[in-house]
Scaffold this active site. Structure first.
Site: not given
Ligand code: GLN
Length: 244
Positions: A94, A193
């Site tokens: 990310c 994540h």
């Protein structure tokens, strides 16, 4: 065999327990009798990229990404680029993924000029892309990877990089072109994540093999009992398929 892992900006970029991916890599190697050394390099600390085999960069909020800009410039960027050119393995998630690209323009107009190590850029959108998601990964023989994403940035790949997979459910890079993540040399970037590697053990071993093969010429990883990890993967895959 021995793997030296560098955790970049561990105190700044660590959303959703992204560092758990390091614990996962460590355990999967130790269970097979290999040695793992993890070092942390953050703001103000010197990065000597040639000391490591694998680099991990987690995600962060826009604010945190802005905080590290000054430190990233110059020497750290040069070291990161040299390591990538040298075939070192990276797993970037990310905000860490965005950091390997040219820039991130946040939705409120902040310009974050990043490393430009990979041919990609990110534009923030007011509406965040949030949720569990799933993509197929060709280099894993078409296997699915399940993950969790939460980003405002929409990432677009240039011709110099390819995606890591195709989105089956959720948003991926930008919610528009059906692509997820980026691959270049031995760099793996994804929006996924947290417990990415624990619930995708095939991807975990693929990344470890990439790093070990570069260092030792080959890497046979003995099979592990992944019944629990596979059950976690399959549960999410089933749930996301039902919603697709
Ligand atoms: N701040 C970035 C974004 O919103 C990255 C977010 C993250 O790492 N979860 O796109």
């Amino acid at each position: 065999m021995e793997l030296k892992i560098c955790h970049l900006f561990p105190d700044v970029l660590n959303l959703y327990g992204d560092r758990g991916n390091i614990a996962c890599m460590r355990k999967r190697l130790e269970w097979r009798g290999h040695t793992v050394i993890v070092s942390e390099v953050s703001i103000g600390q010197k990065l000597r990229a040639s000391d490591y085999d694998l680099f991990f960069i987690g995600g962060g909020q826009d604010f945190e990404q802005e905080v590290l800009l000054e430190d990233l410039k110059g020497e750290k960027t040069a070291e990161i680029k040299a390591a990538i050119a040298d075939g070192k393995t990276f797993l970037a998630i990310c905000g860490g993924y965005q950091m390997l690209g040219a820039y991130y323009k946040t939705w409120d107009g902040q310009q974050c000029d990043f490393t430009g190590a990979l041919d990609l850029y990110t534009i923030g959108e007011k509406q965040r892309m949030i949720g569990n998601y799933m993509f197929t990964c060709e280099e894993l023989g078409g296997q699915t990877v399940v993950g969790f994403e939460n980003h405002s940035g929409a990432t677009f790949l240039g011709s110099g990089v390819r995606p890591i997979g195709k989105v089956l459910s959720g948003y991926g890079n930008n919610g528009k072109d059906g692509m997820e993540g980026a691959r270049y040399n031995n760099v793996f970037c994804t929006y996924s994540h947290g417990c990415l590697l624990p619930k995708n053990p095939v991807l975990a071993d693929h990344i470890l093999k990439t790093a070990l093969s570069r260092k030792y010429g080959s890497a046979d990883l003995a099979p592990l009992d992944d019944a629990i990890e596979t059950a976690a993967h399959d549960y999410m895959a089933k749930r996301l398929s039902a919603n697709a």
